[in-house]
Design a protein around this motif. Structure first.
Motif, short mmCIF file in Angstrom:
data_model
loop_
_atom_site.label_atom_id
_atom_site.label_comp_id
_atom_site.label_asym_id
_atom_site.label_seq_id
_atom_site.Cartn_x
_atom_site.Cartn_y
_atom_site.Cartn_z
N VAL A 99 0.83 -1.21 0.00
CA VAL A 99 0.00 0.00 0.00
C VAL A 99 0.86 1.26 0.00
CG1 VAL A 99 -2.04 -1.04 1.04
CG2 VAL A 99 -0.32 -0.01 2.51
N ALA A 100 1.99 1.23 0.67
CA ALA A 100 2.83 2.43 0.80
C ALA A 100 3.55 2.80 -0.48
CB ALA A 100 3.85 2.24 1.93
N ASP A 101 3.67 1.87 -1.41
CA ASP A 101 4.36 2.16 -2.67
C ASP A 101 3.51 3.00 -3.63
OD1 ASP A 101 6.71 0.97 -1.97
OD2 ASP A 101 6.36 -0.87 -3.08
N TYR A 102 2.25 3.23 -3.30
CA TYR A 102 1.37 4.02 -4.16
C TYR A 102 1.32 5.47 -3.69
CZ TYR A 102 -0.22 -0.43 -6.01
OH TYR A 102 -0.27 -1.65 -6.60
N PRO A 103 1.74 6.41 -4.52
CA PRO A 103 1.70 7.82 -4.12
C PRO A 103 0.32 8.29 -3.70
CG PRO A 103 3.01 7.56 -6.11
CD PRO A 103 2.36 6.23 -5.84
N ALA A 104 -0.74 7.72 -4.27
CA ALA A 104 -2.10 8.13 -3.91
C ALA A 104 -2.39 7.84 -2.44
CB ALA A 104 -3.12 7.42 -4.80
N ALA A 105 -1.71 6.85 -1.86
CA ALA A 105 -1.94 6.47 -0.47
C ALA A 105 -1.24 7.39 0.52
CB ALA A 105 -1.46 5.04 -0.24
N HIS A 106 -0.28 8.16 0.07
CA HIS A 106 0.56 8.96 0.97
C HIS A 106 -0.23 9.99 1.78
CE1 HIS A 106 4.32 7.94 -1.61
NE2 HIS A 106 3.85 6.91 -0.95
N LEU A 107 -1.25 10.58 1.19
CA LEU A 107 -2.03 11.59 1.91
C LEU A 107 -2.71 10.96 3.12
CD1 LEU A 107 -3.18 14.45 2.16
CD2 LEU A 107 -5.04 13.72 0.66
N LEU A 108 -3.36 9.83 2.94
CA LEU A 108 -4.02 9.16 4.06
C LEU A 108 -3.00 8.70 5.08
CD1 LEU A 108 -6.40 7.95 5.55
CD2 LEU A 108 -6.35 6.01 3.96
N ILE A 109 -1.91 8.13 4.63
CA ILE A 109 -0.86 7.66 5.55
C ILE A 109 -0.34 8.82 6.39
CG2 ILE A 109 1.52 6.81 5.62
CD1 ILE A 109 0.73 4.94 3.26
N HIS A 110 -0.11 9.95 5.74
CA HIS A 110 0.40 11.13 6.45
C HIS A 110 -0.59 11.60 7.52
CE1 HIS A 110 2.27 14.95 7.23
NE2 HIS A 110 1.21 15.59 6.82
#
Length: 123
Positions: A51-62
């Motif tokens: 999941v972390a390799d997808y840039p789209a996921a970074h906002l939620l992760i942050h």
């Protein structure tokens, strides 16, 4: 010039200025001078690569990482991360991460975190 024409002129000028600054930002991000924020770092013990390799996921992760900073309970932190990872996996289709799905998941994740924090404070 009437007010409608003037308003249209202003809106168009602002749109062009925004487009130009966006293009400059994209050029900067692609350059060697750009240093990625820490939250865009792909590999972490907390977030699995699928999941972390997808840039789209970074906002939620942050956003979730910011909320996790105020939580000391390790089990609660693990439950939250597991929930968010599951949500992100649901946003994947054909090796693509759906940006709109991730953005919708932000609200669900924040609600999940708030609910868990309230439950923890009751005990």
């Amino acid at each position: 010039m009437n007010s409608v024409s003037l308003s249209l002129l202003i809106v168009c000028s602002l749109a062009l200025a925004q487009a130009a600054s966006w293009r400059q930002y994209e050029d900067y991000v692609e350059s060697d001078e750009y240093v990625r924020p820490s939250w865009t770092h792909r590999h972490s013990e907390m977030w699995p690569c699928d999941v972390a390799d997808y840039p789209a996921a970074h906002l939620l992760i942050h956003k979730v990482e910011n909320r996790l900073d105020s939580i000391d309970n390790e089990q609660m932190r693990k439950n939250i991360v597991d929930y968010v990872v599951d949500r992100l996996r649901q946003c994947k289709t054909d090796e693509q991460m759906g940006e709109h799905c991730v953005k919708r998941s932000i609200g669900y994740a924040m609600s999940f975190i708030s609910r868990h924090k309230r439950q923890y404070q009751q005990y």
